[in-house]
Scaffold this motif. Structure first.
Motif, mmCIF file in Angstrom:
data_model
loop_
_atom_site.group_PDB
_atom_site.id
_atom_site.type_symbol
_atom_site.label_atom_id
_atom_site.label_comp_id
_atom_site.label_asym_id
_atom_site.label_seq_id
_atom_site.Cartn_x
_atom_site.Cartn_y
_atom_site.Cartn_z
ATOM 1 N N PRO A 60 14.363 0.895 -6.286
ATOM 2 C CA PRO A 60 13.845 -0.409 -6.688
ATOM 3 C C PRO A 60 12.331 -0.420 -6.578
ATOM 4 C CG PRO A 60 14.809 -0.499 -4.491
ATOM 5 C CD PRO A 60 15.117 0.863 -5.039
ATOM 6 N N ASP A 61 11.668 -1.185 -7.435
ATOM 7 C CA ASP A 61 10.217 -1.362 -7.304
ATOM 8 C C ASP A 61 10.006 -2.561 -6.377
ATOM 9 O OD1 ASP A 61 7.516 -2.213 -7.656
ATOM 10 O OD2 ASP A 61 7.424 -0.923 -9.422
ATOM 11 N N VAL A 92 0.832 -1.205 0.000
ATOM 12 C CA VAL A 92 0.000 0.000 0.000
ATOM 13 C C VAL A 92 0.867 1.255 0.000
ATOM 14 C CG1 VAL A 92 -2.070 1.031 1.018
ATOM 15 C CG2 VAL A 92 -1.538 -1.351 1.506
ATOM 16 N N ALA A 147 -2.722 1.102 -7.108
ATOM 17 C CA ALA A 147 -2.317 2.020 -8.157
ATOM 18 C C ALA A 147 -2.915 3.380 -7.844
ATOM 19 C CB ALA A 147 -2.812 1.528 -9.509
ATOM 20 N N ALA A 148 -2.040 4.350 -7.654
ATOM 21 C CA ALA A 148 -2.503 5.721 -7.443
ATOM 22 C C ALA A 148 -2.317 6.444 -8.765
ATOM 23 C CB ALA A 148 -1.676 6.371 -6.345
ATOM 24 N N VAL A 171 5.619 4.512 -2.370
ATOM 25 C CA VAL A 171 7.088 4.469 -2.375
ATOM 26 C C VAL A 171 7.607 5.529 -3.345
ATOM 27 C CG1 VAL A 171 9.092 2.964 -2.728
ATOM 28 C CG2 VAL A 171 6.894 1.960 -2.032
ATOM 29 N N ALA A 172 8.590 6.298 -2.885
ATOM 30 C CA ALA A 172 9.187 7.307 -3.786
ATOM 31 C C ALA A 172 9.888 6.577 -4.924
ATOM 32 C CB ALA A 172 10.189 8.155 -3.013
ATOM 33 N N ASP A 173 9.629 6.989 -6.132
ATOM 34 C CA ASP A 173 10.232 6.310 -7.286
ATOM 35 C C ASP A 173 11.711 6.661 -7.434
ATOM 36 O OD1 ASP A 173 7.951 4.930 -8.045
ATOM 37 O OD2 ASP A 173 7.139 6.657 -9.125
ATOM 38 N N LYS A 217 3.321 -5.665 -13.414
ATOM 39 C CA LYS A 217 3.914 -6.151 -12.154
ATOM 40 C C LYS A 217 3.476 -7.578 -11.838
ATOM 41 C CE LYS A 217 4.386 -1.457 -10.306
ATOM 42 N NZ LYS A 217 4.772 -0.648 -9.164
HETATM 43 N N1 CTP Z 1 5.546 0.330 -5.500
HETATM 44 C C1 CTP Z 1 6.638 -0.294 -4.924
HETATM 45 N N2 CTP Z 1 7.881 0.232 -5.095
HETATM 46 C C2 CTP Z 1 8.082 1.342 -5.838
HETATM 47 C C3 CTP Z 1 6.964 1.985 -6.430
HETATM 48 C C4 CTP Z 1 5.700 1.457 -6.234
HETATM 49 O O1 CTP Z 1 6.463 -1.311 -4.241
HETATM 50 N N3 CTP Z 1 9.277 1.818 -5.982
HETATM 51 C C5 CTP Z 1 4.211 -0.274 -5.337
HETATM 52 C C6 CTP Z 1 3.203 0.562 -4.575
HETATM 53 O O2 CTP Z 1 3.214 0.232 -3.196
HETATM 54 C C7 CTP Z 1 1.892 0.166 -5.231
HETATM 55 C C8 CTP Z 1 2.278 -0.126 -6.660
HETATM 56 O O3 CTP Z 1 3.670 -0.423 -6.624
HETATM 57 O O4 CTP Z 1 1.357 -1.013 -4.687
HETATM 58 C C9 CTP Z 1 2.016 0.969 -7.635
HETATM 59 O O5 CTP Z 1 2.517 2.177 -7.168
HETATM 60 P P1 CTP Z 1 2.268 3.524 -7.969
HETATM 61 O O6 CTP Z 1 2.979 4.649 -7.274
HETATM 62 O O7 CTP Z 1 0.824 3.684 -8.304
HETATM 63 O O8 CTP Z 1 2.962 3.218 -9.362
HETATM 64 P P2 CTP Z 1 4.422 3.182 -9.856
HETATM 65 O O9 CTP Z 1 4.795 1.758 -10.053
HETATM 66 O O10 CTP Z 1 5.316 4.005 -9.000
HETATM 67 O O11 CTP Z 1 4.228 3.857 -11.273
HETATM 68 P P3 CTP Z 1 3.870 5.407 -11.645
HETATM 69 O O12 CTP Z 1 4.442 6.255 -10.541
HETATM 70 O O13 CTP Z 1 4.521 5.583 -12.944
HETATM 71 O O14 CTP Z 1 2.368 5.495 -11.737
#
Ligand code: CTP
Length: 393
Positions: free
Chosen positions: A302-303, A271, A321-322, A274-276, A338
C-alpha cells in the motif's frame, strides 16, 4: 543554532566527570562556555580540566576577586545566555528551590537574569525522596527547566532513575531549548527509515535508507514545540529524546501503526523509504539452496502517504520524493498524484545514508531550492517552511 554564551555550573556528584565531555561538545558546537564549580565538584574533577576544555578561567569561590567588579556572582551570569547546571546534586536543588545562597553557584542562580536549566544526578532513592521531588516541582513552578534525569545503572550499583543524562543528550535538549516554537500545540506523526520485507526467516528486501533525515525532522519538530510520534523502520539510530517511537519492520506494519496514530495528528510527514513491493510467497522456514533457485513473487505494498492524504479528515501531509533523474519533473508529478501541499524533493543517490542533503521544497506556490547542508539544518528549514504554510491555512 547560533552560538550561545553558556555558564556551566558543576556540583559535587560523580557525574561531574561527564561534564568534561559536555564542555567539549558545547565548545565543539561553537558555544562559549564558562565553568563554575562547587568546592565538592573539585574533589571529583579538577578546575584545570575544565579550564583546558573551555579555554576560560574556572571560578569556584564566591570571594574570587578576579572578575572586574569583584562580584563573580553578578558578573558571570550577566554575560550568559543560559545558566546550565550539570550535574545538579540533591543538595544543590534543595538550595535552588529555597533561595539558598551560600556558595558561588547558588548565589549566581539567585542573582541571574538568564534562564536556568538543571540536569539532576543522584542515587535512585535520593531522586525519589519526597523532599527532593518537592524541590523539583518547586523549581519547575519557578520556571526552571529540568533535563532528565536518565534511567539506568548508577555508580552506587543500583539501577533506576537519577543518572545525569549523557552529554550528547544534554546538548540535544539545549539546542531544542533555544529553538523557535514554530509548531507549538501541533501534533506531528512521522515515518522514517527503510522497511524490511521478509523473504524467509533470515532474508529480506530492504533499501539503503539510514533514517537520518526522518530522525532529524522528528528532532526539529520536537524542538519547534510539536508533540511528535515517530514510526520507524529498522535503523541503527537512537530514538530522539522525548519522542515516542513505534518500531516496525514491513510496509504493512508501518501502515497499521500510521493509521492507528493519524487520527490524533495535525501533520503527517512521510520520510520513510517504504518498499514498494513485499514478498507474496514468503517462506516460513529458511529457504534451502538444495531446493534450487527460489522464485520470489512480489505483490505491491500500500502507498501509506497516498492513503493518509486521501482520508476524509487528512492531516497536513508532507511527502519526500527520492528520484535518481529528472528530479523536479518527477517530484512535482508525485506531489500532484498524491495530493500533497508540500513535498521535499531530493536525489536518492545523494541523500540516502548521507549526513548532508540538498533538497527542493515543492508547494502550490512553486519550487524553493535549499543549499546543500547537514540534515539537521535541512530539517530546521523544512520546519520553518511547514510552519509558514500552516499559518496561512
Ligand atoms: N511512500 C509511502 N508508501 C509507499 C511508497 C512511498 O508512504 N508504499 C511515501 C514515501 O514515504 C515518500 C513518498 O511516498 O514520502 C514518495 O516515495 P518515493 O519512494 O519517492 O516514491 P514512490 O511513490 O514509491 O514512487 P517511485 O518509487 O515510483 O518513485
Amino acid at each position: 543554532m547560533t552560538a550561545k554564551r553558556i555558564l556551566l555550573g558543576i556540583s559535587g556528584g560523580i557525574a561531574a566527570y561527564k561534564s568534561a565531555e559536555l564542555t567539549r561538545l558545547l565548545v565543539k558546537a561553537g558555544h562559549q562556555v564558562e565553568v563554575v564549580m562547587t568546592e565538592s565538584a573539585t574533589r571529583f574533577v579538577t578546575p584545570a580540566t575544565f579550564q583546558a576544555l573551555s579555554g576560560h578561567t574556572v571560578y569556584t569561590d564566591l570571594w574570587d576577586p578576579r572578575p572586574s567588579n569583584a562580584m563573580a556572582h553578578i558578573e558571570l551570569s550577566r554575560r550568559a545566555d543560559v545558566f546550565l547546571i550539570a550535574p545538579a546534586t540533591a543538595n544543590l536543588l534543595f538550595k535552588l528551590a529555597h533561595g539558598g545562597c551560600d556558595d558561588l553557584i547558588s548565589t549566581l542562580a539567585a542573582a541571574r537574569t538568564c534562564p536556568l536549566i538543571v540536569a539532576p544526578a543522584m542515587n535512585l532513592q535520593m531522586w525519589q525522596n519526597p523532599p527532593n521531588q518537592r524541590n523539583i516541582e518547586q523549581l519547575q513552578a519557578d520556571g526552571v527547566t529540568v533535563f532528565g534525569p536518565g534511567n539506568g545503572a548508577q555508580a552506587c550499583g543500583e539501577t533506576g532513575d537519577g543518572r545525569m543524562l549523557e552529554p550528547h543528550q544534554i546538548v540535544e535538549l539545549l539546542h531544542g531549548f533555544f529553538a523557535d516554537k514554530l509548531l507549538a500545540g501541533k501534533k506531528v506523526l512521522l515515518t522514517a527509515g527503510p522497511t524490511y520485507e521478509a523473504i524467509d526467516t533470515v532474508r529480506g528486501i530492504t533499501n539503503i535508507s539510514s533514517g537520518k533525515m526522518g530522525y532529524a525532522l522528528a528532532r526539529a519538530c520536537r524542538d519547534a514545540g510539536a508533540e511528535v510520534t515517530l514510526v520507524s523502520g529498522p535503523t541503527h539510530l537512537d530514538a530522539p529524546m522525548n519522542v515516542p517511537r513505534i518500531d516496525v519492520q514491513s510496509a504493512a506494519e508501518m501502515q497499521q501503526a500510521v493509521l492507528s496514530e493519524v487520527g490524533r495528528s495535525d501533520v503527517f510527514i512521510s520520510v520513510a523509504a517504504v518498499a514498494d513491493y513485499r514478498v507474496k510467497n514468503r517462506s516460513e522456514h529458511k529457504i534451502k539452496k538444495t531446493a534450487g533457485t527460489p522464485a520470489i513473487e512480489l505483490a505491491e505494498n500500500p502507498d501509506i502517504l497516498a492513503t493518509v492524504a486521501s482520508l476524509p479528515a487528512a492531516p497536513f501531509c508532507v511527502g519526500f520524493a527520492a528520484e535518481s533523474q529528472n528530479l523536479l519533473e518527477f517530484a512535482e508529478a508525485k506531489r500532484r498524484r498524491k495530493k500533497l501541499p508540500l513535498l521535499v524533493a531530493n536525489l536518492a543517490q545523494q541523500a540516502m545514508g548521507a549526513d548532508d542533503n540538498q533538497v527542493v521544497l515543492l508547494d502550490d506556490a512553486g519550487q524553493h531550492p535549499l543549499p546543500a547542508m547537514p540534515k539537521d539544518d535541512v530539517a530546521a528549514a523544512i520546519v520553518r517552511h511547514l510552519a509558514a504554510l500552516l499559518a496561512k491555512r
